[in-house]
Design a protein around this motif. Structure first.
Motif, PDB file in Angstrom:
ATOM      1  N   THR A 105       0.831  -1.211   0.000  1.00 19.44           N
ATOM      2  CA  THR A 105       0.000   0.000   0.000  1.00 19.44           C
ATOM      3  C   THR A 105       0.862   1.256   0.000  1.00 19.44           C
ATOM      4  OG1 THR A 105      -1.724  -1.192   1.223  1.00 19.44           O
ATOM      5  CG2 THR A 105      -1.844   1.216   1.191  1.00 19.44           C
ATOM      6  N   LEU A 106       1.887   1.278   0.860  1.00 25.33           N
ATOM      7  CA  LEU A 106       2.770   2.438   0.904  1.00 25.33           C
ATOM      8  C   LEU A 106       3.549   2.600  -0.395  1.00 25.33           C
ATOM      9  CD1 LEU A 106       4.165   2.114   4.537  1.00 25.33           C
ATOM     10  CD2 LEU A 106       2.538   3.799   3.703  1.00 25.33           C
ATOM     11  N   HIS A 107       3.959   1.475  -0.982  1.00 16.48           N
ATOM     12  CA  HIS A 107       4.699   1.534  -2.246  1.00 16.48           C
ATOM     13  C   HIS A 107       3.864   2.192  -3.334  1.00 16.48           C
ATOM     14  CE1 HIS A 107       7.143   0.328  -5.665  1.00 16.48           C
ATOM     15  NE2 HIS A 107       6.084  -0.270  -6.180  1.00 16.48           N
ATOM     16  N   LYS A 108       2.587   1.820  -3.430  1.00 11.16           N
ATOM     17  CA  LYS A 108       1.719   2.410  -4.453  1.00 11.16           C
ATOM     18  C   LYS A 108       1.495   3.895  -4.199  1.00 11.16           C
ATOM     19  CE  LYS A 108      -0.774  -1.933  -5.279  1.00 11.16           C
ATOM     20  NZ  LYS A 108      -2.077  -2.639  -5.143  1.00 11.16           N
ATOM     21  N   GLU A 109       1.334   4.263  -2.934  1.00  8.05           N
ATOM     22  CA  GLU A 109       1.077   5.673  -2.630  1.00  8.05           C
ATOM     23  C   GLU A 109       2.308   6.534  -2.865  1.00  8.05           C
ATOM     24  OE1 GLU A 109      -1.044   8.308   0.879  1.00  8.05           O
ATOM     25  OE2 GLU A 109      -1.099   6.124   0.881  1.00  8.05           O
ATOM     26  N   SER A 150      13.175   3.349  -5.121  1.00  9.06           N
ATOM     27  CA  SER A 150      13.314   4.528  -4.254  1.00  9.06           C
ATOM     28  C   SER A 150      12.240   4.567  -3.162  1.00  9.06           C
ATOM     29  CB  SER A 150      13.250   5.809  -5.089  1.00  9.06           C
ATOM     30  OG  SER A 150      12.054   5.862  -5.836  1.00  9.06           O
ATOM     31  N   THR A 151      11.093   3.925  -3.392  1.00  7.20           N
ATOM     32  CA  THR A 151      10.037   3.955  -2.381  1.00  7.20           C
ATOM     33  C   THR A 151      10.397   3.135  -1.148  1.00  7.20           C
ATOM     34  OG1 THR A 151       8.917   2.077  -3.426  1.00  7.20           O
ATOM     35  CG2 THR A 151       8.235   4.277  -4.114  1.00  7.20           C
ATOM     36  N   PHE A 152      11.262   2.149  -1.296  1.00  9.31           N
ATOM     37  CA  PHE A 152      11.588   1.295  -0.150  1.00  9.31           C
ATOM     38  C   PHE A 152      12.366   2.052   0.921  1.00  9.31           C
ATOM     39  CE2 PHE A 152      10.932  -1.800  -3.579  1.00  9.31           C
ATOM     40  CZ  PHE A 152       9.984  -2.610  -2.984  1.00  9.31           C
ATOM     41  N   MET A 153      13.074   3.106   0.521  1.00 11.92           N
ATOM     42  CA  MET A 153      13.757   3.934   1.513  1.00 11.92           C
ATOM     43  C   MET A 153      12.742   4.590   2.451  1.00 11.92           C
ATOM     44  SD  MET A 153      16.325   7.132   0.812  1.00 11.92           S
ATOM     45  CE  MET A 153      15.156   7.886  -0.323  1.00 11.92           C
ATOM     46  N   PHE A 154      11.654   5.095   1.902  1.00 14.14           N
ATOM     47  CA  PHE A 154      10.641   5.767   2.718  1.00 14.14           C
ATOM     48  C   PHE A 154       9.756   4.759   3.450  1.00 14.14           C
ATOM     49  CE2 PHE A 154      11.603   8.511  -0.930  1.00 14.14           C
ATOM     50  CZ  PHE A 154      12.141   9.585  -0.257  1.00 14.14           C
ATOM     51  N   ILE A 155       9.551   3.577   2.861  1.00 15.87           N
ATOM     52  CA  ILE A 155       8.806   2.527   3.564  1.00 15.87           C
ATOM     53  C   ILE A 155       9.586   2.065   4.799  1.00 15.87           C
ATOM     54  CG2 ILE A 155       7.974   0.153   3.385  1.00 15.87           C
ATOM     55  CD1 ILE A 155       7.363   0.716   0.434  1.00 15.87           C
ATOM     56  N   SER A 156      10.885   1.893   4.661  1.00 13.81           N
ATOM     57  CA  SER A 156      11.723   1.512   5.804  1.00 13.81           C
ATOM     58  C   SER A 156      11.697   2.593   6.874  1.00 13.81           C
ATOM     59  CB  SER A 156      13.155   1.264   5.344  1.00 13.81           C
ATOM     60  OG  SER A 156      13.212   0.255   4.359  1.00 13.81           O
ATOM     61  N   LEU A 157      11.716   3.847   6.454  1.00 17.68           N
ATOM     62  CA  LEU A 157      11.639   4.952   7.405  1.00 17.68           C
ATOM     63  C   LEU A 157      10.316   4.922   8.163  1.00 17.68           C
ATOM     64  CD1 LEU A 157      13.025   7.605   8.375  1.00 17.68           C
ATOM     65  CD2 LEU A 157      11.770   8.775   6.561  1.00 17.68           C
ATOM     66  N   PHE A 158       9.220   4.676   7.452  1.00 21.70           N
ATOM     67  CA  PHE A 158       7.900   4.597   8.089  1.00 21.70           C
ATOM     68  C   PHE A 158       7.841   3.471   9.116  1.00 21.70           C
ATOM     69  CE2 PHE A 158       3.780   2.446   8.122  1.00 21.70           C
ATOM     70  CZ  PHE A 158       2.934   3.465   8.537  1.00 21.70           C
ATOM     71  N   ASN A 165       9.128   2.256  16.770  1.00 31.89           N
ATOM     72  CA  ASN A 165       9.634   2.987  17.930  1.00 31.89           C
ATOM     73  C   ASN A 165       8.529   3.774  18.619  1.00 31.89           C
ATOM     74  OD1 ASN A 165      12.785   2.948  18.313  1.00 31.89           O
ATOM     75  ND2 ASN A 165      12.432   2.878  16.124  1.00 31.89           N
ATOM     76  N   ASN A 166       7.582   4.302  17.861  1.00 30.72           N
ATOM     77  CA  ASN A 166       6.450   5.000  18.484  1.00 30.72           C
ATOM     78  C   ASN A 166       5.598   4.045  19.314  1.00 30.72           C
ATOM     79  OD1 ASN A 166       7.251   7.362  17.261  1.00 30.72           O
ATOM     80  ND2 ASN A 166       5.670   7.335  15.681  1.00 30.72           N
ATOM     81  N   PHE A 167       5.340   2.843  18.779  1.00 30.24           N
ATOM     82  CA  PHE A 167       4.520   1.868  19.501  1.00 30.24           C
ATOM     83  C   PHE A 167       5.246   1.322  20.725  1.00 30.24           C
ATOM     84  CE2 PHE A 167       1.512   1.426  15.919  1.00 30.24           C
ATOM     85  CZ  PHE A 167       0.339   1.375  16.651  1.00 30.24           C
ATOM     86  N   LEU A 168       6.555   1.116  20.604  1.00 28.36           N
ATOM     87  CA  LEU A 168       7.296   0.606  21.761  1.00 28.36           C
ATOM     88  C   LEU A 168       7.246   1.587  22.920  1.00 28.36           C
ATOM     89  CD1 LEU A 168      10.477  -0.998  20.121  1.00 28.36           C
ATOM     90  CD2 LEU A 168       8.609  -2.169  21.260  1.00 28.36           C
ATOM     91  N   PHE A 202       5.732  11.827   8.601  1.00 30.02           N
ATOM     92  CA  PHE A 202       7.186  11.974   8.434  1.00 30.02           C
ATOM     93  C   PHE A 202       7.623  11.395   7.090  1.00 30.02           C
ATOM     94  CE2 PHE A 202      11.645  11.475   9.039  1.00 30.02           C
ATOM     95  CZ  PHE A 202      12.028  12.358  10.025  1.00 30.02           C
ATOM     96  N   SER A 203       7.161  10.200   6.765  1.00 27.32           N
ATOM     97  CA  SER A 203       7.574   9.558   5.516  1.00 27.32           C
ATOM     98  C   SER A 203       6.968  10.244   4.295  1.00 27.32           C
ATOM     99  CB  SER A 203       7.198   8.075   5.541  1.00 27.32           C
ATOM    100  OG  SER A 203       5.808   7.906   5.769  1.00 27.32           O
ATOM    101  N   ILE A 204       5.712  10.705   4.390  1.00 30.67           N
ATOM    102  CA  ILE A 204       5.068  11.387   3.266  1.00 30.67           C
ATOM    103  C   ILE A 204       5.781  12.708   2.961  1.00 30.67           C
ATOM    104  CG2 ILE A 204       3.019  12.720   2.655  1.00 30.67           C
ATOM    105  CD1 ILE A 204       2.667   9.898   1.917  1.00 30.67           C
ATOM    106  N   LEU A 205       6.085  13.488   3.997  1.00 28.49           N
ATOM    107  CA  LEU A 205       6.772  14.759   3.776  1.00 28.49           C
ATOM    108  C   LEU A 205       8.170  14.536   3.216  1.00 28.49           C
ATOM    109  CD1 LEU A 205       5.690  16.855   6.891  1.00 28.49           C
ATOM    110  CD2 LEU A 205       4.912  17.077   4.539  1.00 28.49           C
ATOM    111  N   SER A 206       8.854  13.500   3.674  1.00 26.90           N
ATOM    112  CA  SER A 206      10.170  13.188   3.118  1.00 26.90           C
ATOM    113  C   SER A 206      10.059  12.835   1.635  1.00 26.90           C
ATOM    114  CB  SER A 206      10.803  12.017   3.882  1.00 26.90           C
ATOM    115  OG  SER A 206      10.955  12.335   5.254  1.00 26.90           O
TER     116      SER A 206
END
Length: 224
Positions: free
Chosen positions: A52-56, A69-77, A83-86, A212-216
């Motif tokens: 889903t993130l890859h398509k968006e 190039s999308t996998f860089m931002f998917i990994s960031l997400f 870390n937010n959930f932990l 964060f990932s969308i703005l990046s």
């Protein structure tokens, strides 16, 4: 002020070594082994999120999309989301509530985008400094405004994530401390409010990782 980012952190000092930042690799420990070996429900869910993130992200990049190039931002997400959930679990260090980690993510990304853009697409970068149909008298002023807005981008990314994570933890901490000073009849109400607030924080954890990932991705699109 010196303890602004550490007031909610658990104490994990062993032999005077701070082990708080090891929480960032907990995600590698809690993954079940069958995730790496056989298809599982966890595997299917994560693959669905990645697709889903890859398509968006691919749609956001448009015609200038580079393969992979999308996998860089998917990994960031995924990294920010975990870390937010932990940080919502008791006595676990919240790495994303610290400005140091957020700037370590945002600043190298933004700097690499700027260097690549100014080296390979110099004319394109100059065009972005002056919006279309800008009057001649305002061009120099608009260049100054666009330059300043471009320079503060990594700071806004980092501060937005940090502020949202700290604000939720602060509210949960204040409500939990109220249980010690109120009557017994109010404890169920406060507990219900805390559950609702915790649910809200789970949504905020997802939204902030997504923002964060969308703005990046949008910053990346501007330089290609």
């Amino acid at each position: 002020m010196s303890n602004l980012f550490t007031i909610f952190d658990p104490s994990t000092n062993i032999m005077n070594l701070s082990l708080n930042w090891l929480s960032m690799i907990i995600c590698m420990i809690i993954y079940p082994l069958n995730y790496w070996l056989l298809p599982s429900r966890l595997n299917i869910m994560i693959n669905l999120i990645i697709n889903t993130l890859h398509k968006e992200f691919k749609i956001l990049m448009g015609n200038n999309y580079f393969n992979g190039s999308t996998f860089m931002f998917i990994s960031l997400f995924i990294f920010i989301l975990i870390n937010n959930f932990l940080g919502l679990f008791p006595y676990i260090f919240t790495a994303t509530s610290h400005l140091m980690l957020n700037l370590s993510l945002a600043l190298p990304l933004w700097l690499s985008f700027m260097l690549w853009g100014w080296i390979n697409n110099t004319h394109h970068m100059f065009i972005h400094l002056v919006p279309q149909n800008t009057p001649s008298m305002l061009m120099s002023f608009m260049v100054l405004i666009e330059t300043i807005s471009n320079l503060i981008r990594p700071g806004t990314l980092a501060v937005r994530l940090m502020a949202n994570m700290i604000a939720g933890h602060l509210l949960i901490t204040l409500l939990s401390n109220m249980n010690l000073n109120v009557s017994t009849s109010l404890i169920p109400i406060i507990s219900l409010v805390m559950i609702m607030l915790l649910t809200l924080e789970m949504a905020v954890s997802i939204i902030q990782a997504y923002v964060f990932s969308i703005l990046s991705t949008l910053y990346f699109k501007e330089v290609i």
